[in-house]
Design a protein around this motif. Sequence first.
Motif, mmCIF file in Angstrom:
data_model
loop_
_atom_site.group_PDB
_atom_site.id
_atom_site.type_symbol
_atom_site.label_atom_id
_atom_site.label_comp_id
_atom_site.label_asym_id
_atom_site.label_seq_id
_atom_site.Cartn_x
_atom_site.Cartn_y
_atom_site.Cartn_z
ATOM 1 N N SER A 145 34.747 89.353 103.263
ATOM 2 C CA SER A 145 35.744 88.329 103.540
ATOM 3 C C SER A 145 36.123 87.579 102.272
ATOM 4 C CB SER A 145 35.208 87.337 104.578
ATOM 5 O OG SER A 145 34.106 86.618 104.054
ATOM 6 N N ILE A 146 37.320 86.986 102.301
ATOM 7 C CA ILE A 146 37.774 86.150 101.198
ATOM 8 C C ILE A 146 38.664 85.058 101.773
ATOM 9 C CG2 ILE A 146 39.850 87.523 100.673
ATOM 10 C CD1 ILE A 146 39.237 86.983 97.681
ATOM 11 N N SER A 147 38.578 83.878 101.183
ATOM 12 C CA SER A 147 39.389 82.749 101.633
ATOM 13 C C SER A 147 39.758 81.920 100.409
ATOM 14 C CB SER A 147 38.614 81.897 102.639
ATOM 15 O OG SER A 147 37.552 81.217 101.988
ATOM 16 N N PRO A 148 40.736 81.025 100.541
ATOM 17 C CA PRO A 148 41.114 80.193 99.390
ATOM 18 C C PRO A 148 39.942 79.398 98.823
ATOM 19 C CG PRO A 148 42.783 80.041 101.100
ATOM 20 C CD PRO A 148 41.632 80.806 101.697
ATOM 21 N N LYS A 149 38.981 79.015 99.668
ATOM 22 C CA LYS A 149 37.869 78.201 99.199
ATOM 23 C C LYS A 149 36.923 78.967 98.286
ATOM 24 C CE LYS A 149 37.801 75.087 103.199
ATOM 25 N NZ LYS A 149 36.978 74.556 104.321
ATOM 26 N N LYS A 201 48.368 86.736 98.063
ATOM 27 C CA LYS A 201 48.511 85.689 99.085
ATOM 28 C C LYS A 201 47.597 84.520 98.785
ATOM 29 C CE LYS A 201 49.783 88.712 102.960
ATOM 30 N NZ LYS A 201 49.347 89.201 104.297
ATOM 31 N N ILE A 202 46.369 84.826 98.402
ATOM 32 C CA ILE A 202 45.400 83.756 98.143
ATOM 33 C C ILE A 202 45.786 82.968 96.906
ATOM 34 C CG2 ILE A 202 42.998 83.312 97.517
ATOM 35 C CD1 ILE A 202 42.295 85.656 99.384
ATOM 36 N N ASP A 203 46.277 83.655 95.875
ATOM 37 C CA ASP A 203 46.741 82.956 94.671
ATOM 38 C C ASP A 203 47.899 82.029 95.006
ATOM 39 O OD1 ASP A 203 44.838 84.125 93.086
ATOM 40 O OD2 ASP A 203 46.132 85.779 92.443
ATOM 41 N N ASP A 204 48.788 82.483 95.895
ATOM 42 C CA ASP A 204 49.920 81.639 96.299
ATOM 43 C C ASP A 204 49.430 80.392 97.011
ATOM 44 O OD1 ASP A 204 51.654 83.475 95.229
ATOM 45 O OD2 ASP A 204 52.105 84.470 97.146
ATOM 46 N N GLU A 205 48.379 80.544 97.840
ATOM 47 C CA GLU A 205 47.835 79.390 98.550
ATOM 48 C C GLU A 205 47.262 78.366 97.580
ATOM 49 O OE1 GLU A 205 47.685 78.543 101.725
ATOM 50 O OE2 GLU A 205 48.766 80.296 102.498
#
Length: 236
Positions: free
Chosen positions: A124-128, A231-235
């Motif tokens: 898994s990966i998330s912005p945090k 997507k995560i970089d954009d967040e």
Amino acid sequence: ETPLVIGKDPPRLVHEFLLARNNDRQIPQRIAHLHGWYRNPQSIILSFKDYTEAYGLLVGQAGQHQESEYRWTLHRKLLWSVLATRRVVFVGFSMSDPYLNKMLETVSADLWGWDKSIHFAIMSISPKNAEDSKAKAERLKSEYGVCTVFYEDFDQSHRGLERIVAEIAEACGATDLLGTIPSRETKILGEIHADQVYIGDRGTQIYTQLADKKRESLDWLEQANQRMEGKIDDEN
């Protein structure tokens, strides 16, 4: 349907398990439980002493490994043979087990050299945790030959795992092996035994097709990873 408990069941069944990985339909397909099976509590490897006896290894300070003696136990032999001859997909596994990592390190040093994608870890990966996750993925590839495939997990539900398994199956033309994707709490997660060498037979066939028979799928996975990171970089 019959489980194989390494260290408890006869060694000949381990031989049959390895032969069955060659898709020999005459040999029963089994799930190999490397660290024991809950229905046989005596077989469970859990404590420091259990691991030392099973692998013939001692874990020193700062995660350094020392051989307690030059003793290749059945656990070490089986894990080496699987890691050396198959592409393994790790699911629901943190890749922080020092004994498994030592075996990945050993096989990589024996056979491959470094920084090659041999195995896969679906994580898994998330912005945090994006930066830490990317750094860990780079280390896993460079040190152990494990390529990380991320799925988004913004709410800690891990529903992205279901989606990515379904997408992999579709990309491989293997949806007939899965049928209808069930709910998160039932079939898919129920078949995953990431710390026990292999997942269920149908899942094993899917991942084998992914790694060996559908080389173009690897390009698709790379593109999916890039989209996910974008997507995560954009967040951020």
